[in-house]
Design a protein around this motif. Structure first.
Motif, PDB file in Angstrom:
ATOM      1  N   ALA A  63      50.953  35.858  49.072  1.00  0.00           N
ATOM      2  CA  ALA A  63      49.809  36.383  49.958  1.00  0.00           C
ATOM      3  C   ALA A  63      48.701  36.279  49.243  1.00  0.00           C
ATOM      4  O   ALA A  63      47.594  36.011  49.706  1.00  0.00           O
ATOM      5  CB  ALA A  63      50.286  37.777  50.461  1.00  0.00           C
ATOM      6  N   MET A  64      48.623  36.922  47.893  1.00  0.00           N
ATOM      7  CA  MET A  64      47.338  37.179  47.044  1.00  0.00           C
ATOM      8  C   MET A  64      46.955  35.638  46.784  1.00  0.00           C
ATOM      9  O   MET A  64      45.519  35.470  46.746  1.00  0.00           O
ATOM     10  CB  MET A  64      47.720  37.769  45.653  1.00  0.00           C
ATOM     11  CG  MET A  64      46.811  38.199  44.952  1.00  0.00           C
ATOM     12  SD  MET A  64      45.774  39.556  45.577  1.00  0.00           S
ATOM     13  CE  MET A  64      46.624  40.934  45.178  1.00  0.00           C
ATOM     14  N   GLU A  65      47.635  34.679  46.423  1.00  0.00           N
ATOM     15  CA  GLU A  65      47.231  33.283  46.080  1.00  0.00           C
ATOM     16  C   GLU A  65      46.631  32.947  47.499  1.00  0.00           C
ATOM     17  O   GLU A  65      45.439  32.084  47.192  1.00  0.00           O
ATOM     18  CB  GLU A  65      48.486  32.448  45.366  1.00  0.00           C
ATOM     19  CG  GLU A  65      47.985  31.172  45.171  1.00  0.00           C
ATOM     20  CD  GLU A  65      49.143  30.258  44.580  1.00  0.00           C
ATOM     21  OE1 GLU A  65      48.710  29.187  44.155  1.00  0.00           O
ATOM     22  OE2 GLU A  65      50.165  30.933  44.374  1.00  0.00           O
TER      23      GLU A  65
ATOM     24  N   MET B  67      48.317  42.889  37.711  1.00  0.00           N
ATOM     25  CA  MET B  67      48.386  41.805  36.626  1.00  0.00           C
ATOM     26  C   MET B  67      49.687  40.669  36.725  1.00  0.00           C
ATOM     27  O   MET B  67      49.519  39.641  36.467  1.00  0.00           O
ATOM     28  CB  MET B  67      48.115  42.229  35.312  1.00  0.00           C
ATOM     29  CG  MET B  67      46.828  43.052  35.030  1.00  0.00           C
ATOM     30  SD  MET B  67      45.484  42.083  35.066  1.00  0.00           S
ATOM     31  CE  MET B  67      44.769  42.307  36.709  1.00  0.00           C
ATOM     32  N   GLU B  68      50.627  41.606  36.886  1.00  0.00           N
ATOM     33  CA  GLU B  68      51.834  40.611  37.129  1.00  0.00           C
ATOM     34  C   GLU B  68      51.706  39.531  38.033  1.00  0.00           C
ATOM     35  O   GLU B  68      52.175  38.381  38.070  1.00  0.00           O
ATOM     36  CB  GLU B  68      53.039  41.677  37.486  1.00  0.00           C
ATOM     37  CG  GLU B  68      54.402  40.773  37.480  1.00  0.00           C
ATOM     38  CD  GLU B  68      55.471  41.789  37.964  1.00  0.00           C
ATOM     39  OE1 GLU B  68      56.505  41.283  38.553  1.00  0.00           O
ATOM     40  OE2 GLU B  68      55.302  43.025  37.764  1.00  0.00           O
ATOM     41  N   ILE B  69      51.171  39.879  39.318  1.00  0.00           N
ATOM     42  CA  ILE B  69      51.012  39.192  40.275  1.00  0.00           C
ATOM     43  C   ILE B  69      49.840  38.018  40.201  1.00  0.00           C
ATOM     44  O   ILE B  69      50.048  36.845  40.263  1.00  0.00           O
ATOM     45  CB  ILE B  69      50.577  39.979  41.699  1.00  0.00           C
ATOM     46  CG1 ILE B  69      51.799  40.691  42.098  1.00  0.00           C
ATOM     47  CG2 ILE B  69      50.123  38.757  42.871  1.00  0.00           C
ATOM     48  CD1 ILE B  69      52.920  40.139  42.525  1.00  0.00           C
ATOM     49  N   MET B  70      48.682  38.350  39.361  1.00  0.00           N
ATOM     50  CA  MET B  70      47.538  37.647  39.257  1.00  0.00           C
ATOM     51  C   MET B  70      48.034  36.360  38.196  1.00  0.00           C
ATOM     52  O   MET B  70      47.362  35.261  38.162  1.00  0.00           O
ATOM     53  CB  MET B  70      46.327  38.578  38.757  1.00  0.00           C
ATOM     54  CG  MET B  70      45.799  39.199  39.762  1.00  0.00           C
ATOM     55  SD  MET B  70      45.000  38.315  41.142  1.00  0.00           S
ATOM     56  CE  MET B  70      43.798  37.457  40.524  1.00  0.00           C
ATOM     57  N   ARG B  71      48.885  36.594  37.277  1.00  0.00           N
ATOM     58  CA  ARG B  71      49.174  35.644  36.436  1.00  0.00           C
ATOM     59  C   ARG B  71      49.751  34.681  37.036  1.00  0.00           C
ATOM     60  O   ARG B  71      49.827  33.334  36.624  1.00  0.00           O
ATOM     61  CB  ARG B  71      50.150  36.260  35.394  1.00  0.00           C
ATOM     62  CG  ARG B  71      49.665  37.073  34.490  1.00  0.00           C
ATOM     63  CD  ARG B  71      50.760  37.460  33.134  1.00  0.00           C
ATOM     64  NE  ARG B  71      50.079  38.740  32.440  1.00  0.00           N
ATOM     65  CZ  ARG B  71      50.584  40.017  32.680  1.00  0.00           C
ATOM     66  NH1 ARG B  71      51.677  40.098  33.462  1.00  0.00           N
ATOM     67  NH2 ARG B  71      50.186  40.906  32.028  1.00  0.00           N
ATOM     68  N   LYS B  72      50.383  34.691  38.149  1.00  0.00           N
ATOM     69  CA  LYS B  72      51.086  33.588  38.955  1.00  0.00           C
ATOM     70  C   LYS B  72      50.261  32.821  39.892  1.00  0.00           C
ATOM     71  O   LYS B  72      50.593  31.668  40.437  1.00  0.00           O
ATOM     72  CB  LYS B  72      52.236  34.249  39.812  1.00  0.00           C
ATOM     73  CG  LYS B  72      53.260  34.828  39.251  1.00  0.00           C
ATOM     74  CD  LYS B  72      54.252  35.649  40.127  1.00  0.00           C
ATOM     75  CE  LYS B  72      55.373  36.347  39.526  1.00  0.00           C
ATOM     76  NZ  LYS B  72      56.274  37.216  40.310  1.00  0.00           N
TER      77      LYS B  72
END
Length: 485
Positions: free
Chosen positions: A292-294, A411-416
């Motif tokens: 969803a973030m991507e 940060m864990e999500i953003m790295r992906k």
């Protein structure tokens, strides 16, 4: 996900269409209406709608969001679902009656409202429609196809009525009618069809108490959000008049459309992620959140860039030359599409399902205070541009507070997210679209059409060529479905 295992992709598409329709209707009618009613007339209606929104917000408390979560958790048990839905509806009904009493008092004692009693009465029907619509129940059950279809039907009727009924600048009341009809009339069908999902027979031993605390927290969130999303128009009307409010209304039209598209995914996933957390399926929760973030980054970035560059053409096409002062406010407010997209995920999809509504509430209170303070300082000297800056800084403040509260997880999500490919594709689309200015084209509508095709065509093609994972996955799934057929 038991018997309610509906496709997230289908739900997202249908909710995106629903949100788009809510703003495409005014986008289609606004070029026509704005030229007939002039900035004063459009400002008059938008100010009334914005002010009544505060009354509707109090009547609903925090039910539009809380109801989705509460019903999603018990949706596999019809008796529990019926009890929960009836309890929430009764709370909503009691508040609506109280709010109407206050509204009628304000209608007679506040001069600005007393001058336009009929218009404000028309706009106030939103309170009734919101009550009987029970849209939170349908969203909890992920009935997005149904919601979207009936909404499109009534919006089409409103579209026809707009062109049939509005012919002079004195027809602003008809504009108010069609605006409310398009947004809320379909809620009547919701109420008629609700018996398919819950029993309407009164149940015994209602327990309202356990709903009140979360409802009030969500209400606080709703108050803060409504303040910094509607305060601009209201403050502009009172500080600089209907004309300034009319310019601002034109400036935020496109932004409203884009926000509806970008935030569709968060609304769709709220019942899904609430269910995952209730069932302790944390891996699915993280996976869905990352995608969803991507998707938000991929959708919001190009939209913001394109409409900042072509704000002039968008305003001229949608509103006409009388609204030239709306160009700079539109450019200033466009980055909020990106910011709202992010906070929609961090707040609605991550913090709320985890029971951290208090963090979201604090962030939105900060946003409301920031917006009010900046508006107070900048509107007297900068008008609608000052209001746009207030909203922009307020949305940034909301995101900062939420990001601090969930920094490690974020940060864990953003790295992906493969942001580099998205940015590069956006730059390529921008360069190619800007070359259109070298051509001898002066028609604003043609410029928008050609540049949009080039910009978004190059952007999408670039992501495909660079094999951006999410785009590649979606295209692959589409190919599979075509081959199967």
């Amino acid at each position: 996900m038991s018997k309610n295992n509906k496709s997230v992709k289908v739900n997202f598409i249908m909710n995106a269409i629903l949100n788009l329709s809510a703003v495409i209707f005014p986008l289609i009618t606004f070029p026509y209406v704005s030229r007939i009613l002039t900035p004063t007339g459009t400002g008059r209606v938008s100010s009334a709608v914005a002010l009544v929104t505060y009354f509707a917000m109090v009547a609903q408390l925090g039910i539009p969001t809380y109801g989705i979560r509460a019903c999603a958790i018990v949706r596999d048990d019809k008796e529990k679902l019926s009890r929960t839905a009836q309890e929430i509806f009764i709370i909503n009904m009691i508040m609506s009656v109280i709010v109407y009493g206050v509204f009628f008092g304000a209608l007679f004692f506040i001069p600005e409202m007393a001058e336009d009693k009929t218009l404000y009465l028309i706009c106030s029907t939103t309170i009734v429609f919101n009550l009987i619509g029970m849209e939170w129940l349908y969203k909890a059950l992920e009935e997005y196809s149904y919601i979207t279809k009936r909404s499109l039907f009534f919006k089409f009727i409103a579209l026809v009525l707009t062109f049939v009924c509005i012919h002079t600048k004195d027809d602003y009341l008809f504009y108010g009618v069609t605006t409310i009809f398009a947004a809320s009339a379909s809620n009547v069908m919701n109420f008629i069809n609700v018996r398919k999902y819950i029993t309407l027979k009164p149940l015994r031993n209602y327990d309202f108490k356990h709903h009140m605390k979360p409802i009030l927290i969500f209400f606080g969130m709703s108050v803060a959000t409504t303040i910094y999303t509607n305060l601009d128009t209201v403050m502009l009307k009172f500080m600089q008049g209907n004309e300034a409010a009319g310019y601002y209304t034109a400036a935020v039209k496109v932004k409203t459309v884009l926000v509806g598209v970008v935030t569709s995914i968060g609304t769709v996933l709220l019942p899904r992620v609430s269910y995952y957390i209730e069932q302790k399926r944390h891996d699915e929760f993280r996976k869905v959140t990352a995608k969803a973030m991507e998707l938000v980054v991929m959708m919001a970035l190009p939209l913001v860039v394109y409409f900042i560059i072509y704000a002039r053409e968008a305003i001229l096409v949608l509103s006409g030359a009388d609204y030239i002062p709306a160009i700079i406010p539109m450019q200033l407010i466009m980055p909020t599409v990106f910011l709202i997209g992010f906070t929609n995920i961090t707040g609605i999809q991550i913090l709320i399902p985890q029971g951290r509504e208090n963090v979201v509430l604090i962030s939105e209170i900060v946003g409301a205070v920031v917006d009010f303070a900046i508006n107070l300082v900048l509107i007297p000297s900068m008008g609608s541009s000052g209001a746009a800056i207030g909203t922009l800084v307020a949305e940034l403040a909301v995101l900062i507070v939420q990001a601090i509260a969930m920094w490690k997880f974020l940060m864990e999500i953003m790295r992906k997210i493969k942001a580099g490919k998205i940015v590069l594709a956006c730059v390529l689309g921008t360069v190619v679209a800007l070359l259109v200015h070298l051509l001898p084209i002066t028609n604003s509508f043609m410029i928008l059409i050609i540049t949009a095709l080039l910009f978004f065509g190059i952007y999408g093609g670039g992501l495909l060529l660079m094999k951006e994972p999410l785009v590649y996955e979606v295209v692959g799934q589409m190919k599979e479905k075509i081959l199967k057929k």
